[in-house]
Motif scaffolding. Structure first.
Motif, PDB file in Angstrom:
ATOM      1  N   SER A   8      89.606  18.758  90.679  1.00 38.38           N
ATOM      2  CA  SER A   8      91.228  18.370  90.619  1.00 38.38           C
ATOM      3  C   SER A   8      91.304  17.402  89.485  1.00 38.38           C
ATOM      4  O   SER A   8      90.643  16.303  89.415  1.00 38.38           O
ATOM      5  CB  SER A   8      91.675  17.930  92.030  1.00 38.38           C
ATOM      6  OG  SER A   8      92.796  17.315  91.643  1.00 38.38           O
ATOM      7  N   PRO A   9      92.281  17.258  88.656  1.00 41.77           N
ATOM      8  CA  PRO A   9      92.358  16.042  87.730  1.00 41.77           C
ATOM      9  C   PRO A   9      92.898  14.926  88.490  1.00 41.77           C
ATOM     10  O   PRO A   9      92.830  14.060  87.859  1.00 41.77           O
ATOM     11  CB  PRO A   9      93.545  16.949  86.834  1.00 41.77           C
ATOM     12  CG  PRO A   9      93.689  18.187  87.061  1.00 41.77           C
ATOM     13  CD  PRO A   9      93.047  18.501  88.396  1.00 41.77           C
ATOM     14  N   GLY A  62      98.227  26.692  84.792  1.00 34.75           N
ATOM     15  CA  GLY A  62      99.723  26.900  85.088  1.00 34.75           C
ATOM     16  C   GLY A  62     100.505  25.758  85.738  1.00 34.75           C
ATOM     17  O   GLY A  62      99.928  24.855  86.568  1.00 34.75           O
ATOM     18  N   LYS A  63     101.747  26.183  86.112  1.00 32.93           N
ATOM     19  CA  LYS A  63     102.549  24.984  86.722  1.00 32.93           C
ATOM     20  C   LYS A  63     102.544  25.087  87.963  1.00 32.93           C
ATOM     21  O   LYS A  63     102.826  24.259  88.582  1.00 32.93           O
ATOM     22  CB  LYS A  63     104.177  25.082  86.046  1.00 32.93           C
ATOM     23  CG  LYS A  63     104.642  26.514  86.530  1.00 32.93           C
ATOM     24  CD  LYS A  63     106.126  26.793  86.003  1.00 32.93           C
ATOM     25  CE  LYS A  63     106.769  28.278  86.381  1.00 32.93           C
ATOM     26  NZ  LYS A  63     107.964  28.433  86.026  1.00 32.93           N
ATOM     27  N   GLU A  64     101.908  26.167  88.688  1.00 30.42           N
ATOM     28  CA  GLU A  64     101.853  26.217  89.928  1.00 30.42           C
ATOM     29  C   GLU A  64     100.530  25.317  90.366  1.00 30.42           C
ATOM     30  O   GLU A  64     100.489  24.662  91.510  1.00 30.42           O
ATOM     31  CB  GLU A  64     101.724  27.620  90.571  1.00 30.42           C
ATOM     32  CG  GLU A  64     102.642  28.752  90.298  1.00 30.42           C
ATOM     33  CD  GLU A  64     102.892  29.006  89.004  1.00 30.42           C
ATOM     34  OE1 GLU A  64     102.359  28.812  88.175  1.00 30.42           O
ATOM     35  OE2 GLU A  64     104.332  29.620  89.025  1.00 30.42           O
ATOM     36  N   ALA A  65      99.611  25.434  89.543  1.00 30.49           N
ATOM     37  CA  ALA A  65      98.517  24.368  89.647  1.00 30.49           C
ATOM     38  C   ALA A  65      99.010  22.925  89.727  1.00 30.49           C
ATOM     39  O   ALA A  65      98.270  22.140  90.520  1.00 30.49           O
ATOM     40  CB  ALA A  65      97.353  24.838  88.859  1.00 30.49           C
ATOM     41  N   LEU A  66      99.745  22.475  88.836  1.00 29.13           N
ATOM     42  CA  LEU A  66     100.344  21.264  88.548  1.00 29.13           C
ATOM     43  C   LEU A  66     101.022  20.877  90.091  1.00 29.13           C
ATOM     44  O   LEU A  66     100.946  19.787  90.522  1.00 29.13           O
ATOM     45  CB  LEU A  66     101.164  21.219  87.377  1.00 29.13           C
ATOM     46  CG  LEU A  66     102.059  19.743  87.363  1.00 29.13           C
ATOM     47  CD1 LEU A  66     101.052  18.556  87.219  1.00 29.13           C
ATOM     48  CD2 LEU A  66     102.905  20.038  85.974  1.00 29.13           C
ATOM     49  N   ALA A  71     101.281  18.122  95.064  1.00 28.71           N
ATOM     50  CA  ALA A  71     101.360  18.272  96.575  1.00 28.71           C
ATOM     51  C   ALA A  71     100.174  17.769  97.513  1.00 28.71           C
ATOM     52  O   ALA A  71     100.144  17.030  98.187  1.00 28.71           O
ATOM     53  CB  ALA A  71     101.587  19.824  97.146  1.00 28.71           C
ATOM     54  N   ALA A  72      98.917  17.876  96.896  1.00 30.64           N
ATOM     55  CA  ALA A  72      97.558  17.461  97.275  1.00 30.64           C
ATOM     56  C   ALA A  72      97.700  15.901  97.412  1.00 30.64           C
ATOM     57  O   ALA A  72      97.472  15.314  98.150  1.00 30.64           O
ATOM     58  CB  ALA A  72      96.262  17.973  96.682  1.00 30.64           C
ATOM     59  N   ASP A  73      98.172  15.267  96.021  1.00 29.86           N
ATOM     60  CA  ASP A  73      98.369  13.902  96.156  1.00 29.86           C
ATOM     61  C   ASP A  73      99.259  13.594  96.808  1.00 29.86           C
ATOM     62  O   ASP A  73      99.123  12.239  97.587  1.00 29.86           O
ATOM     63  CB  ASP A  73      98.667  13.682  94.654  1.00 29.86           C
ATOM     64  CG  ASP A  73      97.448  13.367  93.709  1.00 29.86           C
ATOM     65  OD1 ASP A  73      96.308  13.594  94.132  1.00 29.86           O
ATOM     66  OD2 ASP A  73      97.893  12.889  92.496  1.00 29.86           O
ATOM     67  N   GLU A  74     100.565  14.140  97.255  1.00 31.42           N
ATOM     68  CA  GLU A  74     101.732  13.628  97.984  1.00 31.42           C
ATOM     69  C   GLU A  74     101.181  13.637  99.365  1.00 31.42           C
ATOM     70  O   GLU A  74     101.411  12.580 100.015  1.00 31.42           O
ATOM     71  CB  GLU A  74     102.658  14.412  97.724  1.00 31.42           C
ATOM     72  CG  GLU A  74     103.965  13.850  98.411  1.00 31.42           C
ATOM     73  CD  GLU A  74     104.448  12.550  98.021  1.00 31.42           C
ATOM     74  OE1 GLU A  74     105.042  11.868  98.822  1.00 31.42           O
ATOM     75  OE2 GLU A  74     104.158  11.980  96.966  1.00 31.42           O
ATOM     76  N   ILE A  75     100.530  14.588  99.947  1.00 32.12           N
ATOM     77  CA  ILE A  75     100.031  14.643 101.205  1.00 32.12           C
ATOM     78  C   ILE A  75      98.881  13.633 101.479  1.00 32.12           C
ATOM     79  O   ILE A  75      98.864  12.977 102.587  1.00 32.12           O
ATOM     80  CB  ILE A  75      99.041  15.959 101.284  1.00 32.12           C
ATOM     81  CG1 ILE A  75     100.196  17.247 101.455  1.00 32.12           C
ATOM     82  CG2 ILE A  75      98.643  16.169 102.777  1.00 32.12           C
ATOM     83  CD1 ILE A  75      99.814  18.885 101.369  1.00 32.12           C
TER      84      ILE A  75
END
Length: 193
Positions: A8-9, A62-66, A71-75
């Motif tokens: 993950s970036p 893709g934008k879904e990966a962004l 989402a992962a960061d926000e969670i």
């Protein structure tokens, strides 16, 4: 989404990559305030971030990966905010912290919970919740009941928040926190505690 954290970036420490990622996050969030996910192009995200579209693809397929990375960061941010409160055994305070944060980031959470990322958000939150539950002292619960409580809690929280964010005239964060607290108490009365 789970298992992708190593690549993950969001975890990189390279300053240039961090700046690019942060610019992509900020640009994407601003675009999401004005448009639905399906109306946003990758070129548009890159242009708004001040990077080339090739830079976008070096970070995301893709934008879904962004969106999933956001989402992962926000969670993680949400868990870090509520976990200390949950450990203090104050369900009311944990629910209030959760609802206040979600309401303060309403556009992002609306996109996460009512858009295409809802299942990815639920999977990520469930994975984190399972790890937390495994580290808690649930000696009165068997493993199956502990697992069931985790699943029910995550689903109840996600569905309640999604319902709340879809309302034309949303309830206050305090009211939704009370609703969540009542749902958690219901789990207890059903013998899931």
């Amino acid at each position: 989404m789970p298992g992708a954290a190593a690549a993950s970036p969001a975890i990189t420490t390279d300053a240039r990559k961090l700046r690019s990622r942060d610019a992509l996050y900020a640009a994407f969030l601003k675009l999401l305030e004005r448009k639905n996910l399906d109306q946003i192009s990758i070129r548009e995200i890159a242009a708004a971030a001040g990077v080339g579209h090739a830079t976008f693809y070096r970070h995301y397929p893709g934008k879904e990966a962004l969106l999933n990375d956001l989402a992962a960061d926000e969670i993680r941010r949400l868990v870090n905010l509520t976990l200390p409160v949950m450990k203090s055994e104050s369900t009311q305070a944990a629910c209030a912290a959760l609802c206040t944060h979600v309401f303060g980031n309403r556009k992002l959470w609306t996109t996460l919970l009512t858009g295409g990322a809802a299942s990815a958000v639920k999977v990520e939150l469930l994975a984190i919740s399972r790890n937390i539950a495994a580290g808690m002292d649930n000696h009165s619960l068997g493993p199956a009941m502990s697992e069931l409580k985790t699943i029910l809690s995550v689903n109840a929280i996600m569905e309640t928040l999604a319902w709340w964010l879809r309302q034309r005239k949303p309830l206050s964060p305090e009211r939704v926190a009370c609703i969540l607290e009542e749902i958690i108490a219901l789990h207890d009365t059903l013998g899931v505690e």
